[in-house]
Design an enzyme around this catalytic site. Structure first.
Site, PDB file in Angstrom:
ATOM      1  N   LYS A 145       0.794  -1.363  -0.068  1.00  0.00           N
ATOM      2  CA  LYS A 145       0.005   0.246   0.202  1.00  0.00           C
ATOM      3  C   LYS A 145       0.975   1.263   0.120  1.00  0.00           C
ATOM      4  O   LYS A 145       0.607   2.164  -0.826  1.00  0.00           O
ATOM      5  CB  LYS A 145      -0.709  -0.120   1.337  1.00  0.00           C
ATOM      6  CG  LYS A 145      -1.673   1.343   1.543  1.00  0.00           C
ATOM      7  CD  LYS A 145      -2.512   1.255   2.849  1.00  0.00           C
ATOM      8  CE  LYS A 145      -1.718   1.675   3.944  1.00  0.00           C
ATOM      9  NZ  LYS A 145      -1.412   2.912   4.350  1.00  0.00           N
ATOM     10  N   ASN A 146       1.786   1.298   0.758  1.00  0.00           N
ATOM     11  CA  ASN A 146       2.669   2.645   1.084  1.00  0.00           C
ATOM     12  C   ASN A 146       3.591   2.727  -0.047  1.00  0.00           C
ATOM     13  O   ASN A 146       4.147   3.987  -0.188  1.00  0.00           O
ATOM     14  CB  ASN A 146       3.495   2.613   2.347  1.00  0.00           C
ATOM     15  CG  ASN A 146       2.394   2.909   3.547  1.00  0.00           C
ATOM     16  OD1 ASN A 146       1.414   3.082   3.349  1.00  0.00           O
ATOM     17  ND2 ASN A 146       2.926   2.691   4.887  1.00  0.00           N
TER      18      ASN A 146
ATOM     19  N   CYS B 177      -4.828  12.892  13.190  1.00  0.00           N
ATOM     20  CA  CYS B 177      -5.231  11.566  13.086  1.00  0.00           C
ATOM     21  C   CYS B 177      -5.078  10.633  14.464  1.00  0.00           C
ATOM     22  O   CYS B 177      -4.615  11.291  15.334  1.00  0.00           O
ATOM     23  CB  CYS B 177      -4.641  10.897  11.892  1.00  0.00           C
ATOM     24  SG  CYS B 177      -2.850  10.186  12.213  1.00  0.00           S
TER      25      CYS B 177
ATOM     26  N   ARG C 257       1.042  14.469  13.625  1.00  0.00           N
ATOM     27  CA  ARG C 257       1.486  14.187  12.377  1.00  0.00           C
ATOM     28  C   ARG C 257       1.621  15.422  11.453  1.00  0.00           C
ATOM     29  O   ARG C 257       0.706  15.657  10.445  1.00  0.00           O
ATOM     30  CB  ARG C 257       0.883  13.155  11.412  1.00  0.00           C
ATOM     31  CG  ARG C 257       0.799  11.748  12.359  1.00  0.00           C
ATOM     32  CD  ARG C 257       0.176  10.798  11.613  1.00  0.00           C
ATOM     33  NE  ARG C 257       0.856   9.997  10.562  1.00  0.00           N
ATOM     34  CZ  ARG C 257       0.506   9.199   9.787  1.00  0.00           C
ATOM     35  NH1 ARG C 257      -0.774   8.463  10.027  1.00  0.00           N
ATOM     36  NH2 ARG C 257       1.382   8.561   8.893  1.00  0.00           N
TER      37      ARG C 257
ATOM     38  N   ASP D 295       4.723   0.505  11.811  1.00  0.00           N
ATOM     39  CA  ASP D 295       3.773   0.012  11.321  1.00  0.00           C
ATOM     40  C   ASP D 295       3.418  -1.533  11.863  1.00  0.00           C
ATOM     41  O   ASP D 295       2.311  -2.256  11.517  1.00  0.00           O
ATOM     42  CB  ASP D 295       3.459   0.201  10.135  1.00  0.00           C
ATOM     43  CG  ASP D 295       3.323   1.443   9.504  1.00  0.00           C
ATOM     44  OD1 ASP D 295       2.632   2.164  10.301  1.00  0.00           O
ATOM     45  OD2 ASP D 295       3.053   1.643   8.170  1.00  0.00           O
TER      46      ASP D 295
ATOM     47  N   ARG E 141      -8.558  -0.550   4.851  1.00  0.00           N
ATOM     48  CA  ARG E 141      -7.698   0.416   4.209  1.00  0.00           C
ATOM     49  C   ARG E 141      -6.435  -0.043   3.965  1.00  0.00           C
ATOM     50  O   ARG E 141      -5.856   0.287   2.913  1.00  0.00           O
ATOM     51  CB  ARG E 141      -7.474   1.773   5.045  1.00  0.00           C
ATOM     52  CG  ARG E 141      -8.772   2.647   5.310  1.00  0.00           C
ATOM     53  CD  ARG E 141      -8.137   3.783   6.449  1.00  0.00           C
ATOM     54  NE  ARG E 141      -6.967   4.313   5.749  1.00  0.00           N
ATOM     55  CZ  ARG E 141      -6.023   4.824   6.634  1.00  0.00           C
ATOM     56  NH1 ARG E 141      -6.155   5.208   7.677  1.00  0.00           N
ATOM     57  NH2 ARG E 141      -4.859   5.343   5.946  1.00  0.00           N
TER      58      ARG E 141
HETATM   59  C1  UD1 Z   1       4.720   6.869   6.437  1.00  0.00           C
HETATM   60  C2  UD1 Z   1       3.679   5.560   6.235  1.00  0.00           C
HETATM   61  C3  UD1 Z   1       3.147   5.196   7.659  1.00  0.00           C
HETATM   62  C4  UD1 Z   1       4.340   5.004   8.353  1.00  0.00           C
HETATM   63  C5  UD1 Z   1       5.298   6.062   8.693  1.00  0.00           C
HETATM   64  C6  UD1 Z   1       6.452   5.685   9.397  1.00  0.00           C
HETATM   65  C7  UD1 Z   1       3.132   5.978   4.085  1.00  0.00           C
HETATM   66  C8  UD1 Z   1       1.684   6.396   3.091  1.00  0.00           C
HETATM   67  N1  UD1 Z   1       2.577   6.137   5.324  1.00  0.00           N
HETATM   68  O1  UD1 Z   1       3.890   8.014   6.909  1.00  0.00           O
HETATM   69  O2  UD1 Z   1       2.501   4.201   7.361  1.00  0.00           O
HETATM   70  O3  UD1 Z   1       3.762   4.560   9.855  1.00  0.00           O
HETATM   71  O4  UD1 Z   1       5.620   6.517   7.469  1.00  0.00           O
HETATM   72  O5  UD1 Z   1       7.263   4.898   8.870  1.00  0.00           O
HETATM   73  O6  UD1 Z   1       3.918   5.796   3.575  1.00  0.00           O
HETATM   74  N2  UD1 Z   1       6.974  14.673  10.737  1.00  0.00           N
HETATM   75  C9  UD1 Z   1       6.985  15.801  11.185  1.00  0.00           C
HETATM   76  N3  UD1 Z   1       6.940  16.752   9.977  1.00  0.00           N
HETATM   77  C10 UD1 Z   1       6.596  16.404   9.072  1.00  0.00           C
HETATM   78  C11 UD1 Z   1       6.508  15.071   8.464  1.00  0.00           C
HETATM   79  C12 UD1 Z   1       6.568  14.242   9.518  1.00  0.00           C
HETATM   80  O7  UD1 Z   1       7.212  16.358  12.240  1.00  0.00           O
HETATM   81  O8  UD1 Z   1       6.709  17.372   7.918  1.00  0.00           O
HETATM   82  C13 UD1 Z   1       6.878  13.600  11.829  1.00  0.00           C
HETATM   83  C14 UD1 Z   1       5.873  12.753  12.057  1.00  0.00           C
HETATM   84  O9  UD1 Z   1       4.853  13.424  13.087  1.00  0.00           O
HETATM   85  C15 UD1 Z   1       6.225  11.583  12.767  1.00  0.00           C
HETATM   86  C16 UD1 Z   1       7.604  11.340  11.925  1.00  0.00           C
HETATM   87  O10 UD1 Z   1       8.068  12.652  11.362  1.00  0.00           O
HETATM   88  O11 UD1 Z   1       6.578  11.592  14.063  1.00  0.00           O
HETATM   89  C17 UD1 Z   1       7.777  10.297  10.937  1.00  0.00           C
HETATM   90  O12 UD1 Z   1       6.703  10.488  10.102  1.00  0.00           O
HETATM   91  P1  UD1 Z   1       6.741  10.136   8.477  1.00  0.00           P
HETATM   92  O13 UD1 Z   1       7.918   9.413   8.146  1.00  0.00           O
HETATM   93  O14 UD1 Z   1       6.436  11.500   7.631  1.00  0.00           O
HETATM   94  O15 UD1 Z   1       5.312   9.581   8.364  1.00  0.00           O
HETATM   95  P2  UD1 Z   1       4.387   9.336   7.047  1.00  0.00           P
HETATM   96  O16 UD1 Z   1       5.254   9.706   5.847  1.00  0.00           O
HETATM   97  O17 UD1 Z   1       3.277  10.420   7.237  1.00  0.00           O
END
Ligand code: UD1
Length: 433
Positions: free
Chosen positions: A22-23, A125, A130, A315, A407
């Site tokens: 999915k990701n 969420c 996030r 995850d 999902r």
């Molecule tokens: C992706 C995955 C999700 C997985 C996560 C961590 C997808 C579609 N989703 O989510 O399933 O749980 O990686 O492996 O691929 N953060 C910030 N600012 C930002 C972006 C992130 O503070 O602009 C923080 C987030 O709150 C979190 C951490 O960084 O604490 C990691 O998040 P991130 O790797 O960005 O997760 P996603 O890409 O949303």
């Protein structure tokens, strides 16, 4: 709303086909926005999140054709053809983005292709706040002018984006993907330092390369992207879902079963396999994938901390916790990625688990037997951890709010019941009848 009923205690035996990730598929679908030619994706899983992304792309004007109907039997991935020869709208509306945070991955490609994009801020969420501040500041480094306006990220780069050095202060998966896609169409070279190394990021980089992008350092934490004037069409097949594979590995272990995960790749779950080995679970490579069973019948408590890849994935944290609930001794699980990812704990406790939480750590003391109970899913991975607990529990477990599961897991109940689990979906209309 559908529910899932499980009568626990049956060891899983057989083969489980692992679907496309999915990701990986979600950003790959968004990559079609980078070219006016056709992008064909194979091995796309049949999931609610994929439909949400397809709807979002459709409203941006992308022509989509789905080959391969949802199969009644088997789990063959779907082939999707996407053509973004005309972008009809640069706006990703709140109604679609709020359904799925990963919608944010259209921001980079739309901005790079059209010089402007307006994407709703995803909001919080179930697992934490996030934010997307790192996506925004990195796009600003590429020359975008960004305003936050009435809940929308309004990004403009009328003269196009230009390459830059981006240093991410923390690892972000979709952040890396967004910037990689934007940089592929920017003028000049971009370096991403502290890039996410997740296999899904590498899969996207491979697809972008097939579309004509020049990317060095794929699979490492330093990516160098040479911007191109244009990208072209390509075919790319989505990698197998390592989170689904890890989930079913734990399902085999928790039920004392013996399961072959067809298509699963050990290199994607090395850390998980090492930890499971310590816990008494053997994972061997086979010609078709991975074989999982307990090494000597016993499970042993182990400690784990979630980390970006190649560390243990957040995850799979909830699923490991379900497993540790029935392991001998104690185990400590620490969540370092998301601040609110223990929503499964109170539900597992209702099934007889012994868990105490202190800040970001949970101490689990193994119990001999979990007992079935009605439980409530709060997010995707929490809900599947309750299904795992249900497979091991004595008696009946009913999992409510199954839409979370749908999902990210393709027909979970069919894959598990084919291996002997007593599990069924109770459809809303069946109940009404
Ligand atoms: C992706 C995955 C999700 C997985 C996560 C961590 C997808 C579609 N989703 O989510 O399933 O749980 O990686 O492996 O691929 N953060 C910030 N600012 C930002 C972006 C992130 O503070 O602009 C923080 C987030 O709150 C979190 C951490 O960084 O604490 C990691 O998040 P991130 O790797 O960005 O997760 P996603 O890409 O949303």
């Amino acid at each position: 709303m559908d529910r899932i009923r499980i009568r626990g205690g049956k060891p899983l035996k057989g083969k489980i086909p692992i679907s496309g990730a999915k990701n990986a598929a979600l950003p790959l679908l968004a990559a079609c926005l980078l070219t006016d030619e056709k992008l064909t994706l194979g091995n796309v899983p049949h999931l609610a999140d994929i439909t949400t992304m397809a709807n979002l792309l459709g409203q941006h004007g992308v022509g989509l054709s789905l080959n391969g109907a949802h199969p009644k039997q088997g789990f063959a991935g779907r082939t999707i053809e996407l053509t973004a020869n005309k972008i009809a709208s640069i706006t990703a509306p709140y109604d679609l983005v709020r359904k799925m945070r990963a919608s944010i991955v259209v921001l980079g490609p739309l901005l790079a292709r059209c010089g402007e994009a307006k994407v709703s801020l995803p909001g919080g969420c179930a697992i934490g706040t996030r934010p997307v501040d790192l996506h925004i500041s990195a796009l600003e480094r590429l020359g975008a002018d960004i305003e936050l306006d009435q809940g929308y990220i309004h990004a403009r780069a009328p003269k196009g984006l230009r390459g830059a050095e981006i240093i991410f202060p923390m690892v972000t998966v979709t952040g890396t993907e967004n910037i990689m896609m934007a940089a592929a169409l920017a003028k000049g070279d971009t370096t991403i330092v502290n890039a996410a190394r997740e296999p899904e990021v590498a899969d996207l980089a491979q697809c972008l390369t097939a579309m004509g992008a020049e990317i060095e350092g794929i699979g490492t934490d330093k990516l160098r992207i040479k911007g191109q004037g244009r990208l072209h069409g390509a075919y790319h097949s989505v990698i197998p879902d390592r989170i689904e594979a890890g989930t079913f590995a734990m399902a085999a272990a928790i039920t004392n079963g013996d399961v072959e995960l067809l298509g699963a790749r050990l290199e994607h779950i090395q850390t998980v396999a090492r930890l499971l080995a310590e816990a008494g679970v053997s994972i061997e490579e086979t010609a078709g994938g991975l074989r999982v069973r307990r090494a000597n019948g016993m499970l042993q408590g182990v400690d784990m901390m979630t980390e970006p890849f190649p560390g243990f994935p957040t995850d799979l944290q909830a699923q490991l916790m379900a497993l540790m609930c029935v392991a001998g001794g104690a185990s400590m699980i620490t969540e370092t990625i998301f601040e609110n990812r223990f929503m499964h704990v109170p539900e597992l406790r209702r099934m007889g688990a012994s868990i105490t939480v202190h800040n970001a750590s949970a101490m689990i003391r193994g119990v001999k037997q979990l007992t079935g109970a009605p439980v409530m899913a709060t997010d995707l991975r929490a809900s599947v951890s309750l299904a795992l607990a249900g497979l091991a529990a004595e008696g009946e477990t009913t999992l409510n709010r199954v839409y979370h599961l749908d999902r990210g897991y393709e027909r979970l109940e069919d894959k598990l019941s084919a291996c002997g689990a007593d599990i069924e979906r109770i459809r809303e209309q069946d109940e009404a009848a």
